[in-house]
Design a protein around this motif. Structure first.
Motif, PDB file in Angstrom:
ATOM      1  N   LEU A 143       0.837  -1.195   0.000  1.00  0.00           N
ATOM      2  CA  LEU A 143       0.000   0.000   0.000  1.00  0.00           C
ATOM      3  C   LEU A 143       0.870   1.243   0.000  1.00  0.00           C
ATOM      4  O   LEU A 143       1.927   1.287   0.634  1.00  0.00           O
ATOM      5  CB  LEU A 143      -0.911   0.030   1.230  1.00  0.00           C
ATOM      6  N   GLY A 144       0.437   2.260  -0.705  1.00  0.00           N
ATOM      7  CA  GLY A 144       1.100   3.554  -0.705  1.00  0.00           C
ATOM      8  C   GLY A 144       0.074   4.663  -0.592  1.00  0.00           C
ATOM      9  O   GLY A 144      -1.141   4.413  -0.586  1.00  0.00           O
ATOM     10  N   TYR A 145       0.572   5.895  -0.513  1.00  0.00           N
ATOM     11  CA  TYR A 145      -0.323   7.043  -0.415  1.00  0.00           C
ATOM     12  C   TYR A 145       0.346   8.241  -1.067  1.00  0.00           C
ATOM     13  O   TYR A 145       1.478   8.592  -0.737  1.00  0.00           O
ATOM     14  CB  TYR A 145      -0.640   7.362   1.055  1.00  0.00           C
ATOM     15  N   ASP A 146      -0.378   8.863  -2.007  1.00  0.00           N
ATOM     16  CA  ASP A 146       0.100  10.084  -2.653  1.00  0.00           C
ATOM     17  C   ASP A 146      -1.128  10.926  -3.012  1.00  0.00           C
ATOM     18  O   ASP A 146      -1.591  10.921  -4.147  1.00  0.00           O
ATOM     19  CB  ASP A 146       0.926   9.756  -3.895  1.00  0.00           C
ATOM     20  N   GLY A 147      -1.677  11.592  -2.000  1.00  0.00           N
ATOM     21  CA  GLY A 147      -2.920  12.324  -2.176  1.00  0.00           C
ATOM     22  C   GLY A 147      -4.140  11.428  -2.153  1.00  0.00           C
ATOM     23  O   GLY A 147      -5.278  11.895  -2.192  1.00  0.00           O
ATOM     24  N   GLY A 148      -3.931  10.142  -2.087  1.00  0.00           N
ATOM     25  CA  GLY A 148      -4.979   9.127  -2.040  1.00  0.00           C
ATOM     26  C   GLY A 148      -4.339   7.765  -1.903  1.00  0.00           C
ATOM     27  O   GLY A 148      -3.147   7.591  -2.157  1.00  0.00           O
ATOM     28  N   ALA A 149      -5.128   6.780  -1.504  1.00  0.00           N
ATOM     29  CA  ALA A 149      -4.601   5.438  -1.272  1.00  0.00           C
ATOM     30  C   ALA A 149      -4.259   4.749  -2.587  1.00  0.00           C
ATOM     31  O   ALA A 149      -4.981   4.874  -3.585  1.00  0.00           O
ATOM     32  CB  ALA A 149      -5.616   4.604  -0.498  1.00  0.00           C
ATOM     33  N   LEU A 150      -3.130   4.002  -2.594  1.00  0.00           N
ATOM     34  CA  LEU A 150      -2.663   3.239  -3.746  1.00  0.00           C
ATOM     35  C   LEU A 150      -2.412   1.802  -3.310  1.00  0.00           C
ATOM     36  O   LEU A 150      -1.901   1.565  -2.204  1.00  0.00           O
ATOM     37  CB  LEU A 150      -1.379   3.849  -4.317  1.00  0.00           C
ATOM     38  N   THR A 151      -2.742   0.851  -4.157  1.00  0.00           N
ATOM     39  CA  THR A 151      -2.664  -0.565  -3.792  1.00  0.00           C
ATOM     40  C   THR A 151      -1.968  -1.371  -4.875  1.00  0.00           C
ATOM     41  O   THR A 151      -2.190  -1.137  -6.070  1.00  0.00           O
ATOM     42  CB  THR A 151      -4.079  -1.140  -3.578  1.00  0.00           C
ATOM     43  N   TYR A 152      -1.121  -2.313  -4.437  1.00  0.00           N
ATOM     44  CA  TYR A 152      -0.537  -3.288  -5.361  1.00  0.00           C
ATOM     45  C   TYR A 152      -0.784  -4.685  -4.814  1.00  0.00           C
ATOM     46  O   TYR A 152      -0.345  -5.026  -3.712  1.00  0.00           O
ATOM     47  CB  TYR A 152       0.967  -3.068  -5.533  1.00  0.00           C
ATOM     48  N   ASP A 153      -1.515  -5.484  -5.594  1.00  0.00           N
ATOM     49  CA  ASP A 153      -1.786  -6.871  -5.248  1.00  0.00           C
ATOM     50  C   ASP A 153      -1.060  -7.741  -6.277  1.00  0.00           C
ATOM     51  O   ASP A 153      -1.408  -7.726  -7.459  1.00  0.00           O
ATOM     52  CB  ASP A 153      -3.290  -7.137  -5.295  1.00  0.00           C
ATOM     53  N   PRO A 154      -0.022  -8.485  -5.860  1.00  0.00           N
ATOM     54  CA  PRO A 154       0.735  -9.288  -6.832  1.00  0.00           C
ATOM     55  C   PRO A 154      -0.116 -10.328  -7.541  1.00  0.00           C
ATOM     56  O   PRO A 154       0.248 -10.789  -8.627  1.00  0.00           O
ATOM     57  CB  PRO A 154       1.835  -9.933  -5.981  1.00  0.00           C
ATOM     58  N   ALA A 155      -1.249 -10.696  -6.953  1.00  0.00           N
ATOM     59  CA  ALA A 155      -2.139 -11.661  -7.603  1.00  0.00           C
ATOM     60  C   ALA A 155      -3.034 -10.992  -8.647  1.00  0.00           C
ATOM     61  O   ALA A 155      -3.576 -11.668  -9.524  1.00  0.00           O
ATOM     62  CB  ALA A 155      -3.002 -12.369  -6.559  1.00  0.00           C
ATOM     63  N   LEU A 156      -3.178  -9.654  -8.550  1.00  0.00           N
ATOM     64  CA  LEU A 156      -4.036  -8.912  -9.481  1.00  0.00           C
ATOM     65  C   LEU A 156      -3.324  -7.644  -9.957  1.00  0.00           C
ATOM     66  O   LEU A 156      -3.808  -6.534  -9.757  1.00  0.00           O
ATOM     67  CB  LEU A 156      -5.367  -8.545  -8.800  1.00  0.00           C
ATOM     68  N   PRO A 157      -2.156  -7.785 -10.576  1.00  0.00           N
ATOM     69  CA  PRO A 157      -1.377  -6.598 -10.944  1.00  0.00           C
ATOM     70  C   PRO A 157      -2.106  -5.684 -11.919  1.00  0.00           C
ATOM     71  O   PRO A 157      -1.908  -4.466 -11.903  1.00  0.00           O
ATOM     72  CB  PRO A 157      -0.113  -7.192 -11.574  1.00  0.00           C
ATOM     73  N   GLU A 158      -2.988  -6.246 -12.762  1.00  0.00           N
ATOM     74  CA  GLU A 158      -3.676  -5.433 -13.758  1.00  0.00           C
ATOM     75  C   GLU A 158      -4.701  -4.488 -13.126  1.00  0.00           C
ATOM     76  O   GLU A 158      -5.121  -3.500 -13.744  1.00  0.00           O
ATOM     77  CB  GLU A 158      -4.362  -6.331 -14.806  1.00  0.00           C
ATOM     78  N   PHE A 159      -5.107  -4.768 -11.881  1.00  0.00           N
ATOM     79  CA  PHE A 159      -6.061  -3.916 -11.186  1.00  0.00           C
ATOM     80  C   PHE A 159      -5.392  -3.041 -10.122  1.00  0.00           C
ATOM     81  O   PHE A 159      -6.068  -2.351  -9.365  1.00  0.00           O
ATOM     82  CB  PHE A 159      -7.156  -4.763 -10.529  1.00  0.00           C
ATOM     83  N   SER A 160      -4.070  -3.085 -10.047  1.00  0.00           N
ATOM     84  CA  SER A 160      -3.338  -2.357  -9.009  1.00  0.00           C
ATOM     85  C   SER A 160      -3.125  -0.902  -9.417  1.00  0.00           C
ATOM     86  O   SER A 160      -2.929  -0.594 -10.594  1.00  0.00           O
ATOM     87  CB  SER A 160      -1.992  -3.037  -8.739  1.00  0.00           C
ATOM     88  N   THR A 161      -3.164  -0.008  -8.428  1.00  0.00           N
ATOM     89  CA  THR A 161      -2.959   1.427  -8.675  1.00  0.00           C
ATOM     90  C   THR A 161      -1.582   1.900  -8.219  1.00  0.00           C
ATOM     91  O   THR A 161      -1.157   2.986  -8.589  1.00  0.00           O
ATOM     92  CB  THR A 161      -4.037   2.251  -7.959  1.00  0.00           C
ATOM     93  N   LEU A 162      -0.886   1.086  -7.424  1.00  0.00           N
ATOM     94  CA  LEU A 162       0.472   1.418  -7.002  1.00  0.00           C
ATOM     95  C   LEU A 162       1.429   0.848  -8.045  1.00  0.00           C
ATOM     96  O   LEU A 162       1.942  -0.259  -7.901  1.00  0.00           O
ATOM     97  CB  LEU A 162       0.767   0.846  -5.609  1.00  0.00           C
ATOM     98  N   GLN A 163       1.647   1.613  -9.105  1.00  0.00           N
ATOM     99  CA  GLN A 163       2.416   1.127 -10.249  1.00  0.00           C
ATOM    100  C   GLN A 163       3.923   1.280 -10.062  1.00  0.00           C
ATOM    101  O   GLN A 163       4.704   0.519 -10.626  1.00  0.00           O
ATOM    102  CB  GLN A 163       1.987   1.863 -11.522  1.00  0.00           C
ATOM    103  N   THR A 164       4.343   2.286  -9.275  1.00  0.00           N
ATOM    104  CA  THR A 164       5.769   2.539  -9.052  1.00  0.00           C
ATOM    105  C   THR A 164       6.007   2.906  -7.594  1.00  0.00           C
ATOM    106  O   THR A 164       5.104   3.400  -6.908  1.00  0.00           O
ATOM    107  CB  THR A 164       6.294   3.678  -9.947  1.00  0.00           C
ATOM    108  N   LEU A 165       7.244   2.674  -7.126  1.00  0.00           N
ATOM    109  CA  LEU A 165       7.692   3.156  -5.817  1.00  0.00           C
ATOM    110  C   LEU A 165       8.638   4.326  -6.057  1.00  0.00           C
ATOM    111  O   LEU A 165       9.445   4.296  -6.988  1.00  0.00           O
ATOM    112  CB  LEU A 165       8.398   2.053  -5.026  1.00  0.00           C
ATOM    113  N   LYS A 166       8.554   5.352  -5.205  1.00  0.00           N
ATOM    114  CA  LYS A 166       9.277   6.592  -5.449  1.00  0.00           C
ATOM    115  C   LYS A 166      10.094   7.017  -4.229  1.00  0.00           C
ATOM    116  O   LYS A 166       9.699   6.732  -3.090  1.00  0.00           O
ATOM    117  CB  LYS A 166       8.290   7.717  -5.779  1.00  0.00           C
ATOM    118  N   PRO A 167      11.203   7.718  -4.457  1.00  0.00           N
ATOM    119  CA  PRO A 167      11.979   8.284  -3.345  1.00  0.00           C
ATOM    120  C   PRO A 167      11.121   9.227  -2.511  1.00  0.00           C
ATOM    121  O   PRO A 167      10.209   9.888  -3.026  1.00  0.00           O
ATOM    122  CB  PRO A 167      13.108   9.050  -4.054  1.00  0.00           C
TER     123      PRO A 167
END
Length: 210
Positions: A143-167
């Motif tokens: 899970l991440g947050y950048d003005g809103g919640a972001l999610t990465y599920d390795p089982a459902l990558p096509e539906f994930s909103t956390l596409q990149t990790l950033k400094p």
């Protein structure tokens, strides 16, 4: 021999600065330098009057309230954890400047079974699967947050909103087993892409677990 002691001299003249831009409201942050000081009031001191609360997590929730320092449980901060920071300022960018020694991009960071709030050590943005490759097979969700919640599920990558990790950002990782998080980067051997135990990852890195 095991148990020998060595004197280590750290040259703080070679420190780097990490500047992170904090937005009004909630921010999920981290930094990739080993701060000269770890006291949370020293790290956030220059902007503390613009902060409502700072939160982190180490098996339990930790809190620093600038208005109630004597009752706060989050007293130190480092480059291996993430932090929730609620900013009072309406400025579009409140600069947090952290000064410290450079750290290895692929410094191992222990993650416990269940939830972890971790830092991001690379100085460049990476696709989420590439950044978290050491947790392949062990990651349940990120899970991440950048003005809103972001999610990465390795089982459902096509539906994930956390596409990149950033400094400068911190991330929540939920893992199946205790292991070592190692970001890709120069300075240590690569790690096989399989579920990891702490001892197994340390062995692959050539580190003796004492």
């Amino acid at each position: 021999q095991n148990g020998d002691r060595f004197l280590v001299c750290l040259d703080y003249s070679q420190t780097n600065q990490r500047v992170c831009c904090l937005k009004p409201g909630w921010n999920s942050i981290s930094w990739n330098v080993n701060s000269v000081v770890d006291d949370i009031t020293a790290i956030f001191g220059p902007i503390m009057d613009q902060i409502d609360v700072i939160l982190s997590f180490e098996e339990v929730g930790l809190t620093y309230d600038p208005n109630l320092p004597d009752f706060s449980t989050l007293l130190s901060a480092d480059h291996l954890h993430g932090y929730w920071v609620k900013v009072l300022s309406e400025d579009s960018c409140l600069e947090l400047v952290v000064e410290g020694l450079p750290v290895l991009v692929n410094q191992p960071n222990k993650v416990e079974q269940g939830w972890n709030f971790v830092s991001y050590l690379p100085s460049v943005e990476l696709p989420t699967p590439s950044a978290l490759v050491s947790q392949e097979g062990n990651l349940r969700i990120a899970l991440g947050y950048d003005g809103g919640a972001l999610t990465y599920d390795p089982a459902l990558p096509e539906f994930s909103t956390l596409q990149t990790l950033k400094p400068c950002f911190g991330y929540w990782l939920k893992v199946y087993n205790t292991s070592m998080l190692v970001y890709p980067g120069f300075g240590a051997p690569g790690i096989e892409l399989a579920p990891q135990t702490e001892a197994g990852v340390l062995a692959k890195l050539g580190v003796q677990d004492e």
